[in-house]
Design a protein around this motif. Sequence first.
Motif, PDB file in Angstrom:
ATOM      1  N   GLU A 166       0.838  -1.192   0.000  1.00 14.25           N
ATOM      2  CA  GLU A 166       0.000   0.000   0.000  1.00 14.25           C
ATOM      3  C   GLU A 166       0.879   1.250   0.000  1.00 14.25           C
ATOM      4  O   GLU A 166       2.050   1.195   0.394  1.00 14.25           O
ATOM      5  N   PRO A 167       0.368   2.399  -0.429  1.00  9.75           N
ATOM      6  CA  PRO A 167       1.162   3.636  -0.403  1.00  9.75           C
ATOM      7  C   PRO A 167       1.636   3.962   1.013  1.00  9.75           C
ATOM      8  O   PRO A 167       0.906   3.777   1.983  1.00  9.75           O
ATOM      9  N   MET A 168       2.874   4.443   1.104  1.00 10.68           N
ATOM     10  CA  MET A 168       3.462   4.792   2.398  1.00 10.68           C
ATOM     11  C   MET A 168       4.257   6.079   2.268  1.00 10.68           C
ATOM     12  O   MET A 168       4.636   6.478   1.166  1.00 10.68           O
ATOM     13  N   ASN A 169       4.532   6.704   3.411  1.00  9.79           N
ATOM     14  CA  ASN A 169       5.362   7.903   3.402  1.00  9.79           C
ATOM     15  C   ASN A 169       6.836   7.499   3.266  1.00  9.79           C
ATOM     16  O   ASN A 169       7.181   6.327   3.426  1.00  9.79           O
ATOM     17  N   PRO A 170       7.730   8.452   2.976  1.00  9.92           N
ATOM     18  CA  PRO A 170       9.150   8.117   2.760  1.00  9.92           C
ATOM     19  C   PRO A 170       9.795   7.397   3.929  1.00  9.92           C
ATOM     20  O   PRO A 170      10.579   6.463   3.735  1.00  9.92           O
ATOM     21  N   TYR A 171       9.481   7.781   5.151  1.00  2.08           N
ATOM     22  CA  TYR A 171      10.070   7.148   6.335  1.00  2.08           C
ATOM     23  C   TYR A 171       9.720   5.658   6.380  1.00  2.08           C
ATOM     24  O   TYR A 171      10.583   4.801   6.606  1.00  2.08           O
ATOM     25  N   GLU A 172       8.452   5.333   6.148  1.00  2.00           N
ATOM     26  CA  GLU A 172       8.030   3.937   6.211  1.00  2.00           C
ATOM     27  C   GLU A 172       8.562   3.140   5.025  1.00  2.00           C
ATOM     28  O   GLU A 172       8.880   1.953   5.161  1.00  2.00           O
ATOM     29  N   ARG A 173       8.671   3.781   3.862  1.00  2.00           N
ATOM     30  CA  ARG A 173       9.233   3.066   2.707  1.00  2.00           C
ATOM     31  C   ARG A 173      10.690   2.681   2.953  1.00  2.00           C
ATOM     32  O   ARG A 173      11.129   1.606   2.547  1.00  2.00           O
ATOM     33  N   ARG A 174      11.444   3.555   3.624  1.00  4.02           N
ATOM     34  CA  ARG A 174      12.837   3.230   3.911  1.00  4.02           C
ATOM     35  C   ARG A 174      12.947   2.039   4.861  1.00  4.02           C
ATOM     36  O   ARG A 174      13.858   1.223   4.750  1.00  4.02           O
ATOM     37  N   ILE A 175      12.000   1.921   5.804  1.00  2.45           N
ATOM     38  CA  ILE A 175      11.984   0.762   6.701  1.00  2.45           C
ATOM     39  C   ILE A 175      11.747  -0.513   5.893  1.00  2.45           C
ATOM     40  O   ILE A 175      12.401  -1.538   6.107  1.00  2.45           O
ATOM     41  N   ILE A 176      10.816  -0.449   4.939  1.00  8.11           N
ATOM     42  CA  ILE A 176      10.532  -1.608   4.079  1.00  8.11           C
ATOM     43  C   ILE A 176      11.764  -1.984   3.267  1.00  8.11           C
ATOM     44  O   ILE A 176      12.164  -3.164   3.200  1.00  8.11           O
ATOM     45  N   HIS A 177      12.404  -1.000   2.621  1.00  8.88           N
ATOM     46  CA  HIS A 177      13.588  -1.281   1.807  1.00  8.88           C
ATOM     47  C   HIS A 177      14.694  -1.925   2.645  1.00  8.88           C
ATOM     48  O   HIS A 177      15.348  -2.876   2.197  1.00  8.88           O
ATOM     49  N   LYS A 257      13.687   7.701  -6.467  1.00  9.30           N
ATOM     50  CA  LYS A 257      13.689   9.001  -5.808  1.00  9.30           C
ATOM     51  C   LYS A 257      14.702   8.977  -4.665  1.00  9.30           C
ATOM     52  O   LYS A 257      14.886   7.958  -4.015  1.00  9.30           O
ATOM     53  N   PRO A 258      15.362  10.109  -4.410  1.00  7.07           N
ATOM     54  CA  PRO A 258      16.418  10.144  -3.400  1.00  7.07           C
ATOM     55  C   PRO A 258      15.982   9.670  -2.023  1.00  7.07           C
ATOM     56  O   PRO A 258      16.735   9.039  -1.323  1.00  7.07           O
ATOM     57  N   GLU A 259      14.723   9.979  -1.632  1.00  7.08           N
ATOM     58  CA  GLU A 259      14.337   9.650  -0.274  1.00  7.08           C
ATOM     59  C   GLU A 259      14.192   8.162  -0.046  1.00  7.08           C
ATOM     60  O   GLU A 259      14.070   7.708   1.079  1.00  7.08           O
ATOM     61  N   ASP A 260      14.203   7.350  -1.134  1.00  7.29           N
ATOM     62  CA  ASP A 260      14.067   5.916  -0.976  1.00  7.29           C
ATOM     63  C   ASP A 260      15.407   5.190  -0.985  1.00  7.29           C
ATOM     64  O   ASP A 260      15.451   3.975  -0.908  1.00  7.29           O
ATOM     65  N   GLU A 261      16.514   5.922  -1.100  1.00 10.59           N
ATOM     66  CA  GLU A 261      17.821   5.299  -1.046  1.00 10.59           C
ATOM     67  C   GLU A 261      18.126   4.888   0.392  1.00 10.59           C
ATOM     68  O   GLU A 261      17.887   5.624   1.333  1.00 10.59           O
ATOM     69  N   LEU A 262      18.691   3.690   0.575  1.00  8.94           N
ATOM     70  CA  LEU A 262      18.957   3.197   1.915  1.00  8.94           C
ATOM     71  C   LEU A 262      20.003   4.023   2.635  1.00  8.94           C
ATOM     72  O   LEU A 262      19.987   4.137   3.852  1.00  8.94           O
ATOM     73  N   ASP A 263      20.949   4.613   1.877  1.00 12.18           N
ATOM     74  CA  ASP A 263      22.016   5.360   2.535  1.00 12.18           C
ATOM     75  C   ASP A 263      21.637   6.801   2.834  1.00 12.18           C
ATOM     76  O   ASP A 263      22.448   7.598   3.269  1.00 12.18           O
ATOM     77  N   SER A 264      20.350   7.158   2.598  1.00 13.95           N
ATOM     78  CA  SER A 264      19.927   8.537   2.860  1.00 13.95           C
ATOM     79  C   SER A 264      19.550   8.752   4.320  1.00 13.95           C
ATOM     80  O   SER A 264      19.376   9.864   4.762  1.00 13.95           O
ATOM     81  N   GLY A 265      19.427   7.657   5.082  1.00 14.02           N
ATOM     82  CA  GLY A 265      19.102   7.805   6.498  1.00 14.02           C
ATOM     83  C   GLY A 265      17.602   7.881   6.722  1.00 14.02           C
ATOM     84  O   GLY A 265      16.865   8.392   5.891  1.00 14.02           O
TER      85      GLY A 265
END
Length: 272
Positions: A166-177, A257-265
């Motif tokens: 489901e759609p998620m915000n950038p913070y939650e997508r990074r947790i998934i990745h 998108k940059p916010e989904d990169e794992l090294d972006s924090g």
Amino acid sequence: MATKTITAKTVAEAKAKAAELFGVPEEKISFTVLEEPKKTLFGMRGEAKIEAEYVKSKQEIAADYVCDVMEAMGFTRPSISFSEIEGGGCLELEGEGVDGIIGRRGETIDALQYLASLACNKHDKDYYRIFIDCDGFRARRRVQLEELAKKMAEKAKRTGRTVALEPMNPYERRIIHAAVAQVENCTSRSVGEDPYRKVLISSTEKRRYPRRDNRDGRDGGQKHDGRRGQGGGKRREFKARSLDISSSFEKDYKKPKPEDELDSGLYSKIEF
């Protein structure tokens, strides 16, 4: 920034009154002495007048905004504790009934966090990240997302099909990745545009398909001798073509998108 003009018998008393008024130590306030009592033969005459200027920190601006919004929504004014995080600060909300601000899957607290970030950054180009938590919700949500990511990754490996979350915000997508990265032979990527941007989880394993047994020219008991039907026409040879089975949705939204990169924090900047 708040500025007040304060009078008292002495400059020291005026400064103390300013500190009490702003609710912060004197060290955080800038003072300008406008008038001082004058010494005479009969003692001090007149009053001290100072101008006190207090510049709120971005955490304080965000906290005041959150309290005002929650009071307007009918909540009891919460008490807020601060802690530093990467690139900003975390506001932990406490108080009776404040957990009602969390909302379904954190949608309400996420919206409040977004607005608080706008409020504290609107007058300054230096971005300050605001993260809001309440009653340990963020930790619980993180565990749920990590479990979901691993479950869907195993499903992708088992079926060989891409799984869309489901759609998620950038913070939650990074947790998934980050969670999918821990699963062997699985990968993930984000597609779409916010607020509908979602994560796709895929398997990198190659699937093996069983081969059909066509020995001796037999297929279901019928003999093929190069002729088709009673007319004896030759069978047409078909050349296998590579098929693009990507959906139109995947074709349109493959740009990372940059916010989904794992090294972006986890707490990196989010562009509004």
